[in-house]
Enzyme design. Structure first.
Site, PDB file in Angstrom:
ATOM      1  N   LYS A   1       0.824  -1.219   0.000  1.00 54.56           N
ATOM      2  CA  LYS A   1       0.000   0.000   0.000  1.00 54.56           C
ATOM      3  C   LYS A   1       0.855   1.266   0.000  1.00 54.56           C
ATOM      4  CE  LYS A   1      -4.097  -2.063   0.355  1.00 54.56           C
ATOM      5  NZ  LYS A   1      -5.173  -1.931  -0.625  1.00 54.56           N
TER       6      LYS A   1
ATOM      7  N   GLU B   1      -9.674   5.971   3.146  1.00 48.02           N
ATOM      8  CA  GLU B   1     -10.466   4.914   3.755  1.00 48.02           C
ATOM      9  C   GLU B   1      -9.527   3.734   3.980  1.00 48.02           C
ATOM     10  OE1 GLU B   1     -10.150   5.241   0.505  1.00 48.02           O
ATOM     11  OE2 GLU B   1      -9.435   3.198   0.160  1.00 48.02           O
TER      12      GLU B   1
ATOM     13  N   SER C   1       1.761  -9.683  -0.637  1.00 46.31           N
ATOM     14  CA  SER C   1       1.424  -8.258  -0.554  1.00 46.31           C
ATOM     15  C   SER C   1       1.757  -7.607   0.780  1.00 46.31           C
ATOM     16  CB  SER C   1      -0.063  -8.067  -0.862  1.00 46.31           C
ATOM     17  OG  SER C   1      -0.845  -8.881  -0.019  1.00 46.31           O
TER      18      SER C   1
HETATM   19  C1  LIG Z   1      -1.467  -6.880   2.912  1.00 49.26           C
HETATM   20  C2  LIG Z   1      -2.656  -6.602   2.041  1.00 49.26           C
HETATM   21  N1  LIG Z   1      -2.810  -7.312   0.908  1.00 49.26           N
HETATM   22  C3  LIG Z   1      -3.866  -7.113   0.095  1.00 49.26           C
HETATM   23  C4  LIG Z   1      -4.844  -6.189   0.399  1.00 49.26           C
HETATM   24  C5  LIG Z   1      -6.006  -6.053  -0.537  1.00 49.26           C
HETATM   25  O1  LIG Z   1      -5.975  -4.892  -1.284  1.00 49.26           O
HETATM   26  P1  LIG Z   1      -5.663  -4.902  -2.850  1.00 49.26           P
HETATM   27  O2  LIG Z   1      -6.548  -5.943  -3.447  1.00 49.26           O
HETATM   28  O3  LIG Z   1      -5.986  -3.518  -3.266  1.00 49.26           O
HETATM   29  O4  LIG Z   1      -4.217  -5.244  -3.023  1.00 49.26           O
HETATM   30  C6  LIG Z   1      -4.720  -5.403   1.565  1.00 49.26           C
HETATM   31  C7  LIG Z   1      -5.734  -4.391   1.902  1.00 49.26           C
HETATM   32  O5  LIG Z   1      -5.760  -3.810   2.931  1.00 49.26           O
HETATM   33  C8  LIG Z   1      -3.593  -5.622   2.412  1.00 49.26           C
HETATM   34  O6  LIG Z   1      -3.422  -4.929   3.539  1.00 49.26           O
END
Ligand SMILES: Cc1ncc(COP(=O)(O)O)c(C=O)c1O
Length: 394
Positions: free
Chosen positions: A88, A110, A376
């Site tokens: 993020k 948000e 992620s």
């Molecule tokens: C570690 C992590 N992975 C994935 C997501 C999902 O978001 P996005 O689909 O936009 O990557 C989030 C959302 O808060 C997150 O904190």
């Protein structure tokens, strides 16, 4: 490359907002298109990404996991090693810098899992901007640690108390607030959702994940990976890693949250079970009842529990360029435990969905097949929930 001039990805996307926001979005689009080409803006962003956030993140060959599964070779793109613990920050740095360049003194955001809120509060502190974060009451409970982090960083956290008290409701509150304060406030949206130009802009700020993966994989293996797997909430980590591979013969797999099962009412599998509809200013796939009312979404992970999805993903699903599968809460938890024990890496519950899908498919794939998982984020923020799910006494 999409979107078209109306912000459409095929039939999805666009701008479905009140009149008061139309001007603000047009202006944002112009400013973004200008600064995207501005060498000084790009230099400053690149410097923050490397020196502040720690990029490039490594592409790690998970040798023990590969051996244990006995099939495809598994690589992890370590977005969990970014400053603040998730992908993020890539987007928050980009939009935060845009807020500064366009003379805005305050930002709002948000957040679901709190990672986007923490990333925004971090960037606001770094750039000297005022910051307010909207967060559902239920997520405030699930993500106590991240709420505390945001407050330490100097942000105000405003609870959203409507609906299911989760990300969808926090987004409603943030949009409402933006309508009233559009003159001096920059809205930093946390995923590839919302009205044009947000899905395009967030994708562009996140494509660094895929650009690096491509270069790193080529350097290691002398070819491209066979498949890329990423979890999908709104879809920003997935879109970021998919985008530079769209024209290549690489299989792209998005993993949605099946919660307690996609045949129950408690899941967040938007592409598998949704229909086209408008949410938060964009036409996309949406969980809705027969009257078009938005249905509540559920997932063990606060970051995946959103009834909509980025419009570009809806388009990739329609055209068959990407496939979307789903993983249950229970499978995600098992994925988290396996990665922790086999590789010494505790992933975020969101990322554990992508891991769990690979645990299922890798054993039956040949040993010369390579899969990159977008890891992620890291799991620290989820330890309290995981203790609850595993029945650990405190
Ligand atoms: C570690 C992590 N992975 C994935 C997501 C999902 O978001 P996005 O689909 O936009 O990557 C989030 C959302 O808060 C997150 O904190």
């Amino acid at each position: 490359m999409l979107p078209d001039e109306k912000g459409r990805f095929g039939k999805y996307g666009g701008k479905f907002v009140p009149e008061t926001l139309m001007n603000a979005l047009d202006q944002l689009e112009q400013e973004y298109c200008h600064y995207r080409q501005d060498p000084q803006f790009q230099r400053e962003l690149a410097r923050m990404l490397t020196e502040y956030s720690g990029r490039p993140t490594p592409l790690y060959f998970a040798e023990r996991l590969t051996k244990q599964l006995g099939g495809a070779k598994i690589y992890l793109k370590r977005e969990d090693l970014n400053h603040t613990g998730a992908h993020k920050i890539n987007n928050a740095l980009g939009q935060g810098l845009l807020a500064k360049y366009t003379g805005k003194k305050r930002v709002i955001a948000e957040t679901g899992a709190g990672q986007h809120g923490v990333a925004t509060a971090t960037v606001a502190a770094l750039l000297g901007l005022e910051c307010t974060v909207f967060m559902g009451e239920e997520d405030i409970r699930r993500q106590e640690l991240n709420v505390f982090r945001m407050k330490l960083l100097g942000a105000e956290v405003v609870p959203a108390t409507s609906g299911t008290h989760t990300l969808k409701d926090a987004t409603n509150e943030a949009i409402r607030h933006w309508v009233e304060h559009v003159e001096d406030t920059f809205y930093i949206i946390g995923s590839v959702v919302g009205p044009h130009p947000y899905p395009m802009m967030v994708r562009d700020f996140q494509r660094i994940i895929g650009d690096e993966t491509r270069e790193q994989f080529l350097a290691k293996e002398g070819r491209l990976p066979d498949e890329i797997v990423a979890c999908v909430g709104g879809g920003s980590n997935a879109m970021g890693i998919f985008y530079p591979f769209l024209e290549d013969p690489v299989k792209l797999t998005g993993v949605e949250a099946a919660g307690e099962g996609i045949d129950t009412e408690r899941h967040a599998a938007t592409i598998s079970k949704g229909r086209p509809g408008v949410i938060h200013g964009s036409l996309t796939m949406l969980l809705q009842d027969e009257y078009g009312q938005v249905l509540p979404a559920h997932s063990i992970s606060a970051g995946l529990d959103y009834p909509g999805i980025g419009p570009e993903h809806a388009h990739l699903a329609d055209t068959g360029r990407a496939q979307y599968v789903s993983i249950t809460d229970r499978e995600a938890l098992a994925g988290l435990q396996t990665l922790a024990r086999v590789e010494g890496i505790i992933p975020a519950l969101e990322s554990a969905h992508a891991v769990a899908h690979v645990l299922k498919v890798a054993p039956s794939l040949p040993s010369d097949y390579s899969i990159v998982i977008c890891l992620s984020g890291r799991g620290d923020k989820d330890m309290q929930s995981v203790m609850g799910y595993l029945g650990v006494e405190r």
